[in-house]
Design a protein around this motif. Sequence first.
Motif, PDB file in Angstrom:
ATOM      1  N   ASP A 104       0.836  -1.201   0.000  1.00  0.00           N
ATOM      2  CA  ASP A 104       0.000   0.000   0.000  1.00  0.00           C
ATOM      3  C   ASP A 104       0.878   1.262   0.000  1.00  0.00           C
ATOM      4  O   ASP A 104       0.796   2.099   0.886  1.00  0.00           O
ATOM      5  N   TYR A 105       1.695   1.380  -1.021  1.00  0.00           N
ATOM      6  CA  TYR A 105       2.705   2.442  -1.079  1.00  0.00           C
ATOM      7  C   TYR A 105       2.146   3.684  -1.784  1.00  0.00           C
ATOM      8  O   TYR A 105       1.722   3.619  -2.937  1.00  0.00           O
ATOM      9  N   TYR A 106       2.149   4.808  -1.075  1.00  0.00           N
ATOM     10  CA  TYR A 106       1.714   6.104  -1.618  1.00  0.00           C
ATOM     11  C   TYR A 106       2.925   7.015  -1.803  1.00  0.00           C
ATOM     12  O   TYR A 106       3.819   7.051  -0.944  1.00  0.00           O
ATOM     13  N   PHE A 107       2.934   7.766  -2.906  1.00  0.00           N
ATOM     14  CA  PHE A 107       3.947   8.795  -3.093  1.00  0.00           C
ATOM     15  C   PHE A 107       3.382   9.877  -4.011  1.00  0.00           C
ATOM     16  O   PHE A 107       2.361   9.677  -4.680  1.00  0.00           O
ATOM     17  N   GLN A 108       4.053  11.011  -4.034  1.00  0.00           N
ATOM     18  CA  GLN A 108       3.587  12.136  -4.833  1.00  0.00           C
ATOM     19  C   GLN A 108       4.125  12.046  -6.242  1.00  0.00           C
ATOM     20  O   GLN A 108       5.334  12.038  -6.454  1.00  0.00           O
ATOM     21  N   GLY A 109       3.220  11.976  -7.217  1.00  0.00           N
ATOM     22  CA  GLY A 109       3.629  11.969  -8.609  1.00  0.00           C
ATOM     23  C   GLY A 109       3.764  13.374  -9.149  1.00  0.00           C
ATOM     24  O   GLY A 109       3.708  14.364  -8.408  1.00  0.00           O
ATOM     25  N   ARG A 110       3.924  13.485 -10.463  1.00  0.00           N
ATOM     26  CA  ARG A 110       4.113  14.802 -11.086  1.00  0.00           C
ATOM     27  C   ARG A 110       2.868  15.670 -10.968  1.00  0.00           C
ATOM     28  O   ARG A 110       2.962  16.871 -10.801  1.00  0.00           O
ATOM     29  N   ARG A 111       1.700  15.046 -11.082  1.00  0.00           N
ATOM     30  CA  ARG A 111       0.459  15.814 -11.052  1.00  0.00           C
ATOM     31  C   ARG A 111      -0.430  15.468  -9.863  1.00  0.00           C
ATOM     32  O   ARG A 111      -1.237  16.275  -9.441  1.00  0.00           O
ATOM     33  N   ARG A 112      -0.315  14.263  -9.341  1.00  0.00           N
ATOM     34  CA  ARG A 112      -1.184  13.809  -8.259  1.00  0.00           C
ATOM     35  C   ARG A 112      -0.478  12.708  -7.485  1.00  0.00           C
ATOM     36  O   ARG A 112       0.567  12.214  -7.896  1.00  0.00           O
ATOM     37  N   SER A 113      -1.079  12.340  -6.355  1.00  0.00           N
ATOM     38  CA  SER A 113      -0.524  11.244  -5.572  1.00  0.00           C
ATOM     39  C   SER A 113      -0.741   9.922  -6.305  1.00  0.00           C
ATOM     40  O   SER A 113      -1.670   9.778  -7.106  1.00  0.00           O
ATOM     41  N   VAL A 114       0.126   8.963  -6.025  1.00  0.00           N
ATOM     42  CA  VAL A 114       0.079   7.659  -6.681  1.00  0.00           C
ATOM     43  C   VAL A 114       0.044   6.576  -5.610  1.00  0.00           C
ATOM     44  O   VAL A 114       0.750   6.671  -4.590  1.00  0.00           O
ATOM     45  N   GLN A 115      -0.782   5.548  -5.834  1.00  0.00           N
ATOM     46  CA  GLN A 115      -0.858   4.419  -4.904  1.00  0.00           C
ATOM     47  C   GLN A 115      -0.503   3.134  -5.634  1.00  0.00           C
ATOM     48  O   GLN A 115      -1.045   2.832  -6.690  1.00  0.00           O
ATOM     49  N   ILE A 116       0.433   2.384  -5.070  1.00  0.00           N
ATOM     50  CA  ILE A 116       0.841   1.093  -5.616  1.00  0.00           C
ATOM     51  C   ILE A 116       0.497   0.021  -4.591  1.00  0.00           C
ATOM     52  O   ILE A 116       0.846   0.144  -3.407  1.00  0.00           O
ATOM     53  N   ASP A 117      -0.156  -1.044  -5.036  1.00  0.00           N
ATOM     54  CA  ASP A 117      -0.590  -2.094  -4.108  1.00  0.00           C
ATOM     55  C   ASP A 117       0.601  -2.724  -3.391  1.00  0.00           C
ATOM     56  O   ASP A 117       0.605  -2.840  -2.163  1.00  0.00           O
ATOM     57  N   HIS A 118       1.608  -3.157  -4.152  1.00  0.00           N
ATOM     58  CA  HIS A 118       2.785  -3.797  -3.552  1.00  0.00           C
ATOM     59  C   HIS A 118       4.029  -3.485  -4.390  1.00  0.00           C
ATOM     60  O   HIS A 118       3.964  -3.463  -5.620  1.00  0.00           O
ATOM     61  N   ILE A 119       5.143  -3.275  -3.691  1.00  0.00           N
ATOM     62  CA  ILE A 119       6.448  -3.182  -4.346  1.00  0.00           C
ATOM     63  C   ILE A 119       7.323  -4.270  -3.740  1.00  0.00           C
ATOM     64  O   ILE A 119       7.486  -4.344  -2.515  1.00  0.00           O
ATOM     65  N   PHE A 120       7.862  -5.117  -4.600  1.00  0.00           N
ATOM     66  CA  PHE A 120       8.740  -6.202  -4.154  1.00  0.00           C
ATOM     67  C   PHE A 120      10.125  -5.962  -4.743  1.00  0.00           C
ATOM     68  O   PHE A 120      10.261  -5.732  -5.949  1.00  0.00           O
ATOM     69  N   ILE A 121      11.158  -6.015  -3.898  1.00  0.00           N
ATOM     70  CA  ILE A 121      12.526  -5.755  -4.329  1.00  0.00           C
ATOM     71  C   ILE A 121      13.394  -6.956  -3.987  1.00  0.00           C
ATOM     72  O   ILE A 121      13.433  -7.394  -2.837  1.00  0.00           O
ATOM     73  N   ASN A 122      14.077  -7.483  -4.986  1.00  0.00           N
ATOM     74  CA  ASN A 122      15.083  -8.511  -4.740  1.00  0.00           C
ATOM     75  C   ASN A 122      16.224  -8.348  -5.739  1.00  0.00           C
ATOM     76  O   ASN A 122      16.308  -7.310  -6.411  1.00  0.00           O
ATOM     77  N   GLN A 123      17.084  -9.339  -5.839  1.00  0.00           N
ATOM     78  CA  GLN A 123      18.256  -9.218  -6.701  1.00  0.00           C
ATOM     79  C   GLN A 123      17.893  -9.110  -8.177  1.00  0.00           C
ATOM     80  O   GLN A 123      18.732  -8.719  -9.003  1.00  0.00           O
ATOM     81  N   ASN A 124      16.655  -9.440  -8.542  1.00  0.00           N
ATOM     82  CA  ASN A 124      16.230  -9.345  -9.946  1.00  0.00           C
ATOM     83  C   ASN A 124      15.731  -7.950 -10.317  1.00  0.00           C
ATOM     84  O   ASN A 124      15.535  -7.666 -11.498  1.00  0.00           O
ATOM     85  N   GLY A 125      15.492  -7.095  -9.328  1.00  0.00           N
ATOM     86  CA  GLY A 125      15.029  -5.743  -9.614  1.00  0.00           C
ATOM     87  C   GLY A 125      13.857  -5.339  -8.742  1.00  0.00           C
ATOM     88  O   GLY A 125      13.621  -5.914  -7.673  1.00  0.00           O
ATOM     89  N   VAL A 126      13.116  -4.356  -9.209  1.00  0.00           N
ATOM     90  CA  VAL A 126      11.959  -3.811  -8.495  1.00  0.00           C
ATOM     91  C   VAL A 126      10.698  -4.244  -9.237  1.00  0.00           C
ATOM     92  O   VAL A 126      10.560  -3.980 -10.432  1.00  0.00           O
ATOM     93  N   PHE A 127       9.776  -4.871  -8.530  1.00  0.00           N
ATOM     94  CA  PHE A 127       8.534  -5.338  -9.125  1.00  0.00           C
ATOM     95  C   PHE A 127       7.376  -4.501  -8.596  1.00  0.00           C
ATOM     96  O   PHE A 127       7.159  -4.418  -7.379  1.00  0.00           O
ATOM     97  N   VAL A 128       6.658  -3.879  -9.516  1.00  0.00           N
ATOM     98  CA  VAL A 128       5.484  -3.085  -9.170  1.00  0.00           C
ATOM     99  C   VAL A 128       4.265  -3.968  -9.418  1.00  0.00           C
ATOM    100  O   VAL A 128       3.978  -4.340 -10.559  1.00  0.00           O
ATOM    101  N   ILE A 129       3.546  -4.303  -8.350  1.00  0.00           N
ATOM    102  CA  ILE A 129       2.496  -5.315  -8.418  1.00  0.00           C
ATOM    103  C   ILE A 129       1.124  -4.678  -8.229  1.00  0.00           C
ATOM    104  O   ILE A 129       0.872  -4.011  -7.221  1.00  0.00           O
TER     105      ILE A 129
END
Length: 300
Positions: A104-129
């Motif tokens: 449940d990751y929220y951050f401020q985008g260029r025009r509005r806030s953005v919500q991402i359900d899940h971010i998973f990080i491992n040695q293969n990279g960043v996965f936006v789920i």
Amino acid sequence: MSSTGIILIVVGCIVAVGLGVGIAFLVVYSGKRAQSKDEKPTDSAAYSEGQPQSKGNKPIKIKYGFFQKLHDSFTLSKGEAGEKHISYILHCVVQTYGGIVLDDYYFQGRRRSVQIDHIFINQNGVFVIETKNYAGYIYGTETQREWTQVLANGGVKNKLYNPVMQNAGHIYELRRILGYHVPIMGVVVFVKADIKHVQAGNIITPHYLPNYLLGFNQGLAITQDQIQHVYGKLLEFRIQDINIREKHVQEVQEMLVGVESNMVCPRCGGRLVLRRGAHGEFYGCSNYPRCTFTKNKKAS
């Protein structure tokens, strides 16, 4: 009515009440048991310290219990239940193989806030789920703006915004924080729906999620130091303010109205302007070349 009939009716009522109480107890107990046994912090960075405790490349089998699902159906909204299911799987992967999860990751985008359900990080990279807890059959392609949900043997059809495009918008905004030197991959997980009619990449079910995350390899592996750097950046830009989160819901509703009226870019929120190319007129995003979203004029 005879006394025997009355006794049978009373006994039947007692049995029915007993079954009802038993089911209610199991639902509540399963929820408490899962919370006490599997309770994890919202961000599982604590499990990622040091090297991942890999057990090889064997497939991971993660079961989300029947009674836990039943408990969630009574206590959570449909969307929340789906996200909790996927979060549970991700945290189990982290406990066994290492990595970091942000839910449940929220951050401020260029025009509005953005919500991402899940971010998973491992040695293969960043996965936006992106998690979708729909039922029935899903039809759609990667380039269609709207997909179709079919229920009741075709008797009910609902439209949903293309989740691949939705997730592409999330990744586009996330690049502002992480830059282009970090591999970022988008994946959409349909928790319950039948997706065999979907013609798009990176669309999976919960059963295949662990192997997808662990087996994904584009030759762009990142180090543990880079993983921690990415995690620190994400924490730096994370929004925790509940008022901003509530405002995000309103902004999303307003954006959907704009998308439906064909005036707002569904990827970044910019204006759609009429342009002319080698193959005729089309709509392009006003934020080009930063955003390359286009749409055929006939689709408007």
